[in-house]
Write a protein that holds these residues in place. Structure first.
Motif, PDB file in Angstrom:
ATOM      1  N   ALA A 119       0.955  -1.257  -0.159  1.00 42.99           N
ATOM      2  CA  ALA A 119       0.187   0.002   0.013  1.00 42.99           C
ATOM      3  C   ALA A 119       0.796   1.345  -0.088  1.00 42.99           C
ATOM      4  N   GLY A 120       0.472   2.154  -0.783  1.00 45.96           N
ATOM      5  CA  GLY A 120       1.079   3.617  -0.862  1.00 45.96           C
ATOM      6  C   GLY A 120       0.448   4.649  -1.420  1.00 45.96           C
ATOM      7  N   ILE A 121       0.491   5.948  -0.923  1.00 47.50           N
ATOM      8  CA  ILE A 121      -0.008   7.111  -1.819  1.00 47.50           C
ATOM      9  C   ILE A 121       1.238   7.946  -1.873  1.00 47.50           C
ATOM     10  N   GLN A 122       0.915   8.930  -2.881  1.00 48.19           N
ATOM     11  CA  GLN A 122       1.883   9.867  -3.423  1.00 48.19           C
ATOM     12  C   GLN A 122       1.302  11.144  -3.453  1.00 48.19           C
ATOM     13  N   ASN A 123       1.879  12.192  -2.692  1.00 46.16           N
ATOM     14  CA  ASN A 123       1.234  13.479  -2.918  1.00 46.16           C
ATOM     15  C   ASN A 123       2.486  14.599  -3.611  1.00 46.16           C
ATOM     16  N   HIS A 124       1.949  15.313  -4.479  1.00 47.62           N
ATOM     17  CA  HIS A 124       2.960  16.521  -5.147  1.00 47.62           C
ATOM     18  C   HIS A 124       2.801  17.787  -4.564  1.00 47.62           C
ATOM     19  N   TYR A 125       3.732  18.352  -4.027  1.00 41.84           N
ATOM     20  CA  TYR A 125       3.591  19.758  -3.688  1.00 41.84           C
ATOM     21  C   TYR A 125       4.985  20.593  -3.560  1.00 41.84           C
ATOM     22  N   ASP A 126       4.876  21.572  -3.178  1.00 47.51           N
ATOM     23  CA  ASP A 126       6.096  22.623  -3.237  1.00 47.51           C
ATOM     24  C   ASP A 126       6.102  23.387  -1.974  1.00 47.51           C
ATOM     25  N   ILE A 127       6.929  23.261  -0.931  1.00 49.31           N
ATOM     26  CA  ILE A 127       6.801  23.706   0.173  1.00 49.31           C
ATOM     27  C   ILE A 127       7.141  25.524   0.250  1.00 49.31           C
ATOM     28  N   PHE A 128       7.840  25.766  -0.698  1.00 44.20           N
ATOM     29  CA  PHE A 128       8.208  27.298  -0.877  1.00 44.20           C
ATOM     30  C   PHE A 128       7.500  27.820  -1.760  1.00 44.20           C
ATOM     31  N   GLN A 129       6.659  27.468  -2.875  1.00 43.02           N
ATOM     32  CA  GLN A 129       5.976  27.854  -3.729  1.00 43.02           C
ATOM     33  C   GLN A 129       4.432  27.091  -3.674  1.00 43.02           C
ATOM     34  N   ASN A 130       3.567  28.117  -3.247  1.00 42.42           N
ATOM     35  CA  ASN A 130       2.074  27.502  -3.638  1.00 42.42           C
ATOM     36  C   ASN A 130       1.949  26.059  -2.544  1.00 42.42           C
ATOM     37  N   PRO A 131       2.491  25.891  -1.390  1.00 42.02           N
ATOM     38  CA  PRO A 131       2.161  24.874  -0.527  1.00 42.02           C
ATOM     39  C   PRO A 131       0.661  24.676  -0.372  1.00 42.02           C
ATOM     40  N   PRO A 132       0.268  23.508  -0.107  1.00 38.56           N
ATOM     41  CA  PRO A 132      -1.368  23.252  -0.088  1.00 38.56           C
ATOM     42  C   PRO A 132      -1.704  23.699   1.346  1.00 38.56           C
ATOM     43  N   PRO A 133      -2.900  24.153   1.433  1.00 44.65           N
ATOM     44  CA  PRO A 133      -3.335  24.645   2.628  1.00 44.65           C
ATOM     45  C   PRO A 133      -3.424  23.717   3.849  1.00 44.65           C
ATOM     46  N   ASN A 134      -3.743  22.411   3.177  1.00 39.88           N
ATOM     47  CA  ASN A 134      -3.619  21.308   4.240  1.00 39.88           C
ATOM     48  C   ASN A 134      -2.573  20.276   4.339  1.00 39.88           C
ATOM     49  N   LEU A 135      -1.173  21.013   3.764  1.00 35.64           N
ATOM     50  CA  LEU A 135       0.033  20.134   3.765  1.00 35.64           C
ATOM     51  C   LEU A 135       0.280  19.350   5.202  1.00 35.64           C
ATOM     52  N   ALA A 136      -0.088  19.927   6.327  1.00 34.79           N
ATOM     53  CA  ALA A 136       0.349  18.971   7.510  1.00 34.79           C
ATOM     54  C   ALA A 136      -0.520  17.743   7.363  1.00 34.79           C
ATOM     55  N   GLN A 137      -1.661  17.890   7.005  1.00 40.55           N
ATOM     56  CA  GLN A 137      -2.920  16.522   7.106  1.00 40.55           C
ATOM     57  C   GLN A 137      -2.283  15.788   5.907  1.00 40.55           C
ATOM     58  N   GLU A 138      -1.760  16.343   4.803  1.00 41.55           N
ATOM     59  CA  GLU A 138      -1.481  15.492   3.638  1.00 41.55           C
ATOM     60  C   GLU A 138      -0.056  14.538   4.036  1.00 41.55           C
ATOM     61  N   ALA A 139       0.903  15.369   4.760  1.00 43.06           N
ATOM     62  CA  ALA A 139       2.038  14.915   5.100  1.00 43.06           C
ATOM     63  C   ALA A 139       1.942  13.793   6.123  1.00 43.06           C
ATOM     64  N   ILE A 140       1.310  13.898   6.955  1.00 50.53           N
ATOM     65  CA  ILE A 140       0.951  12.920   8.194  1.00 50.53           C
ATOM     66  C   ILE A 140       0.336  11.711   7.412  1.00 50.53           C
ATOM     67  N   GLN A 141      -0.870  11.959   6.666  1.00 46.97           N
ATOM     68  CA  GLN A 141      -1.335  10.719   6.158  1.00 46.97           C
ATOM     69  C   GLN A 141      -0.428  10.121   5.196  1.00 46.97           C
ATOM     70  N   GLU A 142       0.524  10.691   4.481  1.00 47.60           N
ATOM     71  CA  GLU A 142       1.342   9.972   3.591  1.00 47.60           C
ATOM     72  C   GLU A 142       2.429   9.307   4.297  1.00 47.60           C
ATOM     73  N   LEU A 143       2.851   9.681   5.342  1.00 46.48           N
ATOM     74  CA  LEU A 143       3.859   9.093   6.293  1.00 46.48           C
ATOM     75  C   LEU A 143       3.377   7.926   6.990  1.00 46.48           C
ATOM     76  N   THR A 144       2.059   8.125   7.454  1.00 45.21           N
ATOM     77  CA  THR A 144       1.308   7.057   8.038  1.00 45.21           C
ATOM     78  C   THR A 144       1.146   5.821   7.203  1.00 45.21           C
ATOM     79  N   THR A 145       0.582   6.097   5.858  1.00 44.16           N
ATOM     80  CA  THR A 145       0.378   5.032   5.142  1.00 44.16           C
ATOM     81  C   THR A 145       1.635   4.553   4.359  1.00 44.16           C
ATOM     82  N   ASN A 146       2.693   5.166   4.141  1.00 41.42           N
ATOM     83  CA  ASN A 146       3.871   4.529   3.530  1.00 41.42           C
ATOM     84  C   ASN A 146       4.944   4.114   4.460  1.00 41.42           C
ATOM     85  N   LEU A 147       4.854   4.630   5.696  1.00 44.77           N
ATOM     86  CA  LEU A 147       5.998   4.061   6.544  1.00 44.77           C
ATOM     87  C   LEU A 147       5.541   3.508   7.708  1.00 44.77           C
ATOM     88  N   VAL A 148       4.710   4.333   8.616  1.00 45.71           N
ATOM     89  CA  VAL A 148       4.015   3.784   9.806  1.00 45.71           C
ATOM     90  C   VAL A 148       3.268   2.692   9.637  1.00 45.71           C
TER      91      VAL A 148
END
Length: 264
Positions: A77-106
């Motif tokens: 199982a895995g998910i993949q998000n595309h974003y740029d921290i410096f230019q136009n970061p998504p407003p829900n970056l924290a949620q996306e990053a946590i979900q991605e790390l949880t699914t892919n690693l934890v």
């Protein structure tokens, strides 16, 4: 390989590489159990209806009760998000990053923990067992498009090595910990942002193109058959860039670790 794998649980099999892997193992006459998320239930039901004898679960509870001879676990199982921290970061970056790390690693770490004692116990009884954990070529070749996906897969690659070394310390033979490192494969994983990543590489004409899924599955199963002299599965199965990254790590970093006495 056939003598080592009889009953296999494949996590993340509602589509892409996971589904294709499940279909191939089923075609080889293996008992296959597949899992997915609740939103994948209808898709899993469709796959089960197509493939006689294949079973699916949404939760892992009860797996070992229903399949006490489960000898192989494949975490895909895995998910993949595309974003740029410096230019136009998504407003829900924290949620996306946590979900991605949880699914892919934890999640892979917790799954390994959930089945480790069972697989080790069977191995002590002389039954060959295996756990496959899917990293990525991007574990070794990070790209700027995926600032959470790349480190999450690097974490899986590292965890595989640690889990294998801990297994070696038990002295138990007959259990394998296998890191699977696919290249860029044509799956729905990046479908929602493929145009963006192509554009960042100068357009689809210049962008790295994915390997067709069927080609990847054929190559993976060819490598799966290429066992060690004792018939056990190789520690790493990497296709394309994935295999190149694993090779460089073994030739460099692993030799440095062993030379330092960090591992045996």
């Amino acid at each position: 390989m056939s003598s080592r794998i009889n009953t296999i649980l494949i996590l993340g099999a509602a589509g892409g590489i996971g589904e294709a892997t499940a279909r191939r193992f089923h075609s080889l006459g293996k008992q296959v159990i597949v899992t997915g998320r609740e939103q994948d239930r209808k898709r899993l039901e469709q796959i089960v209806n197509e493939l006689e004898g294949l079973e699916y679960r949404i939760a892992l509870d009860g797996i070992l009760r229903h399949f006490p001879k489960l000898d192989t676990v494949f975490v895909n199982a895995g998910i993949q998000n595309h974003y740029d921290i410096f230019q136009n970061p998504p407003p829900n970056l924290a949620q996306e990053a946590i979900q991605e790390l949880t699914t892919n690693l934890v999640a892979p770490i917790l799954v390994a923990q959930a089945f480790a004692a069972h697989l080790l116990s069977l191995a002590k009884q002389g039954i060959k067992t295996n756990i496959f954990l899917t990293s990525s070529s991007l574990a070794y070749f990070p790209v700027p498009f995926y600032p959470t996906y790349c480190p999450s897969k690097a974490g899986v690659a590292s965890f595989c090595k640690i889990l294998r070394w801990q297994l070696e310390a038990t002295g138990v033979k007959g259990m394998s910990v296998v890191e699977v490192a696919p290249p860029y494969v044509d799956t729905p994983l990046n479908a929602h942002h493929r145009e963006q990543t192509d554009a960042l590489q100068g357009g689809p004409e210049k962008a790295v193109q994915p390997m067709p899924l069927d080609e990847y599955i054929d190559k993976f199963f060819d490598l799966l058959e290429n066992t060690k002299q004792d018939g056990s599965i190789n520690d790493e199965i990497g296709v394309g860039f994935g295999g190149q990254g694993q090779k460089v790590w073994k030739q460099g970093y692993e030799s440095l670790l062993r030379g330092s006495g960090m591992t045996d």
